[in-house]
Write a protein that holds these residues in place. Structure first.
Motif, PDB file in Angstrom:
ATOM      1  N   UNK A   1       0.969  -1.000  -0.341  1.00 52.70           N
ATOM      2  CA  UNK A   1       0.379   0.331   0.173  1.00 52.70           C
ATOM      3  C   UNK A   1       0.739   1.114  -0.267  1.00 52.70           C
ATOM      4  N   UNK A   2       1.808   1.023   0.517  1.00 55.06           N
ATOM      5  CA  UNK A   2       2.993   2.427   0.731  1.00 55.06           C
ATOM      6  C   UNK A   2       3.488   3.088  -0.753  1.00 55.06           C
ATOM      7  N   UNK A   3       3.473   1.444  -1.442  1.00 53.29           N
ATOM      8  CA  UNK A   3       4.588   1.879  -2.365  1.00 53.29           C
ATOM      9  C   UNK A   3       3.400   2.067  -3.393  1.00 53.29           C
TER      10      UNK A   3
ATOM     11  N   UNK B   1       3.771   5.659  -5.456  1.00 49.84           N
ATOM     12  CA  UNK B   1       3.607   5.672  -6.957  1.00 49.84           C
ATOM     13  C   UNK B   1       2.537   6.383  -7.305  1.00 49.84           C
ATOM     14  N   UNK B   2       1.518   6.152  -6.996  1.00 51.73           N
ATOM     15  CA  UNK B   2       0.614   7.072  -6.959  1.00 51.73           C
ATOM     16  C   UNK B   2       1.128   8.418  -7.309  1.00 51.73           C
TER      17      UNK B   2
ATOM     18  N   UNK C   1       7.922   8.004  -5.591  1.00 54.89           N
ATOM     19  CA  UNK C   1       8.873   6.544  -6.308  1.00 54.89           C
ATOM     20  C   UNK C   1       8.411   6.469  -7.444  1.00 54.89           C
ATOM     21  N   UNK C   2       9.637   5.588  -8.698  1.00 53.95           N
ATOM     22  CA  UNK C   2       9.001   5.678  -9.928  1.00 53.95           C
ATOM     23  C   UNK C   2      10.018   3.738  -9.539  1.00 53.95           C
ATOM     24  N   UNK C   3       9.273   2.588 -10.654  1.00 49.23           N
ATOM     25  CA  UNK C   3       9.786   1.224 -10.417  1.00 49.23           C
ATOM     26  C   UNK C   3       9.822   1.399 -11.860  1.00 49.23           C
TER      27      UNK C   3
ATOM     28  N   UNK D   1      13.109  -2.400  -9.609  1.00 50.62           N
ATOM     29  CA  UNK D   1      13.789  -1.734  -8.511  1.00 50.62           C
ATOM     30  C   UNK D   1      13.174  -0.479  -8.568  1.00 50.62           C
ATOM     31  N   UNK D   2      13.029  -0.013  -7.074  1.00 45.02           N
ATOM     32  CA  UNK D   2      12.275   1.149  -6.738  1.00 45.02           C
ATOM     33  C   UNK D   2      13.247   2.597  -6.328  1.00 45.02           C
ATOM     34  N   UNK D   3      12.648   3.668  -6.850  1.00 43.71           N
ATOM     35  CA  UNK D   3      13.569   4.427  -7.039  1.00 43.71           C
ATOM     36  C   UNK D   3      12.943   6.246  -6.181  1.00 43.71           C
ATOM     37  N   UNK D   4      14.433   6.705  -5.706  1.00 43.35           N
ATOM     38  CA  UNK D   4      12.801   8.002  -5.107  1.00 43.35           C
ATOM     39  C   UNK D   4      12.930   8.943  -6.746  1.00 43.35           C
ATOM     40  N   UNK D   5      11.780   9.673  -6.417  1.00 39.50           N
ATOM     41  CA  UNK D   5      11.808  10.805  -7.590  1.00 39.50           C
ATOM     42  C   UNK D   5      11.941  12.114  -7.126  1.00 39.50           C
TER      43      UNK D   5
END
Length: 141
Positions: free
Chosen positions: A65-67, A71-72, A76-78, A89-93
């Motif tokens: 849910x946090x992811x 993302x919404x 963060x982006x995947x 991979x998850x990364x902060x925008x």
């Protein structure tokens, strides 16, 4: 001389009080789990959901849910993991970096103000202690 168990109790008590106060001083615009995800990604760089969950000492499913919420909001982006096409991979925008800074700013201002009541030597000691606490928290024993 205090035992390791006595020292552990005292350190945990002090750390818990500081953490509780810091949580109370936060901006409150994002959840604590979202803050944790953003902080780890900002500090460590891109991670798989499993790696991130491991660092947060939880299961990836409990962070889904946090992811999704992060993302919404485009915080963060995947992207595909180049080393393993089955993973992402998850990364902060940049927007995530901004929201994290805004969330952390009240905590930092509170603590900076509180540190004014200490001597320079005491502040230096706390900086060294913070490094030791981080090392204890991240190493496996």
């Amino acid at each position: 001389m205090r035992t390791n168990e006595e020292a552990a109790r005292q350190i945990l008590h002090g750390a818990a009080l500081l953490a509780t106060r810091a949580r109370a001083e936060r901006a409150g615009k994002i959840t604590l789990s979202q803050t944790g995800v953003l902080r780890h990604l900002a500090h460590s760089g891109a991670l798989t959901p499993g790696e991130l969950a491991e660092r947060l000492r939880t299961q990836p499913q409990s962070l889904s849910r946090a992811f999704a919420a992060l993302e919404d909001q485009d915080w963060i982006r995947r992207r595909p993991d180049p080393a393993d096409g089955r993973q992402s991979l998850l990364e902060i925008t940049p927007a995530g970096t901004e929201v994290l800074a805004a969330e952390m700013r009240p905590r930092e201002l509170w603590l900076a103000g509180a540190l004014e009541s200490l001597t320079e030597a005491e502040r230096d000691f706390l900086v060294v202690a913070a490094g030791l606490l981080e090392r204890l928290a991240t190493e496996e024993y």
